[in-house]
Structure formats: C-alpha cells, structure tokens
Design a protein around this motif. Structure first.
Motif, mmCIF file in Angstrom:
data_model
loop_
_atom_site.group_PDB
_atom_site.id
_atom_site.type_symbol
_atom_site.label_atom_id
_atom_site.label_comp_id
_atom_site.label_asym_id
_atom_site.label_seq_id
_atom_site.Cartn_x
_atom_site.Cartn_y
_atom_site.Cartn_z
ATOM 1 N N UNK A 86 36.152 32.590 49.346
ATOM 2 C CA UNK A 86 37.143 32.986 48.377
ATOM 3 C C UNK A 86 36.866 34.430 47.959
ATOM 4 N N UNK A 87 37.892 35.201 47.948
ATOM 5 C CA UNK A 87 37.796 36.595 47.565
ATOM 6 C C UNK A 87 37.559 36.718 46.062
ATOM 7 N N UNK A 88 36.845 37.761 45.645
ATOM 8 C CA UNK A 88 36.577 37.956 44.219
ATOM 9 C C UNK A 88 37.855 38.136 43.417
ATOM 10 N N UNK A 89 38.814 38.821 43.999
ATOM 11 C CA UNK A 89 40.049 39.080 43.287
ATOM 12 C C UNK A 89 40.818 37.786 43.005
ATOM 13 N N UNK A 90 40.821 36.887 43.962
ATOM 14 C CA UNK A 90 41.482 35.589 43.769
ATOM 15 C C UNK A 90 40.761 34.784 42.696
ATOM 16 N N UNK A 91 39.428 34.817 42.727
ATOM 17 C CA UNK A 91 38.641 34.086 41.738
ATOM 18 C C UNK A 91 38.919 34.586 40.322
ATOM 19 N N UNK A 92 38.868 35.902 40.131
ATOM 20 C CA UNK A 92 39.075 36.448 38.794
ATOM 21 C C UNK A 92 40.522 36.286 38.326
ATOM 22 N N UNK B 169 47.566 25.354 45.305
ATOM 23 C CA UNK B 169 47.659 26.190 46.503
ATOM 24 C C UNK B 169 46.334 26.768 46.947
ATOM 25 N N UNK B 170 45.433 27.072 46.025
ATOM 26 C CA UNK B 170 44.123 27.575 46.402
ATOM 27 C C UNK B 170 43.304 26.490 47.091
#
Length: 88
Positions: free
Chosen positions: A1-7, A83-84
C-alpha cells in the motif's frame, strides 16, 4: 500500500469520526452551558443536576441522529475501505 493511499484513508476516517461525533458533542456543550448558567444564577451546586440533563440531551440527539451516523459510517466503508480491501 502506498503511503499516500494510507494517509488519505486515515484522513477520511478521521473526518468521518468528526462528523459522527459532532451532534453529540454539540448537544453536551449546549446542555452543559444551560445547566451551568442555571446553577450560577440559582446557586444550586447539585452534582446530579449537571449529569442528568446532559445525559438526557445526549441520548435524545443520539436517537435523532442515528440514521445520519449510520449512513456516514457505511458510506465511508463502501466508498473508501471496501475498494482498498478488494484491490479496486
């Protein structure tokens, strides 16, 4: 998981939590101010006088805004988390 998606997911979750808790906190604030003013004006210092009206106001607002809270939370799950998890 990308950091941007997580935040971004974390930010949306915190915003959903703010939206869900706002009606109850506003009801507690308003009833607390009203009871505090009443106690200051009448010099009554009874502890149950502050607790019971605040609890009643919180329960009433919770009952009235329960559908809003449920739709906000299910919308967050349906539009963000599912969706994630599904990888879409």
């Amino acid at each position: 998981m990308d950091e941007m998606i997580f935040f971004d997911t974390l930010r949306q979750g915190l915003w959903a939590a703010v939206l869900i808790s706002t009606p109850i906190l506003v009801a507690a604030l308003i009833s607390g101010i009203i009871v505090g003013l009443f106690q200051a004006l009448t010099s009554i210092q009874e502890m149950t006088l502050t607790f019971v009206p605040k609890l009643a106001a919180i329960l009433a607002v919770f009952w009235v805004s329960m559908s809003f809270m449920t739709s906000t939370l299910t919308g967050y799950f349906a539009n963000t988390l599912i969706p994630i998890i599904a990888g879409m």
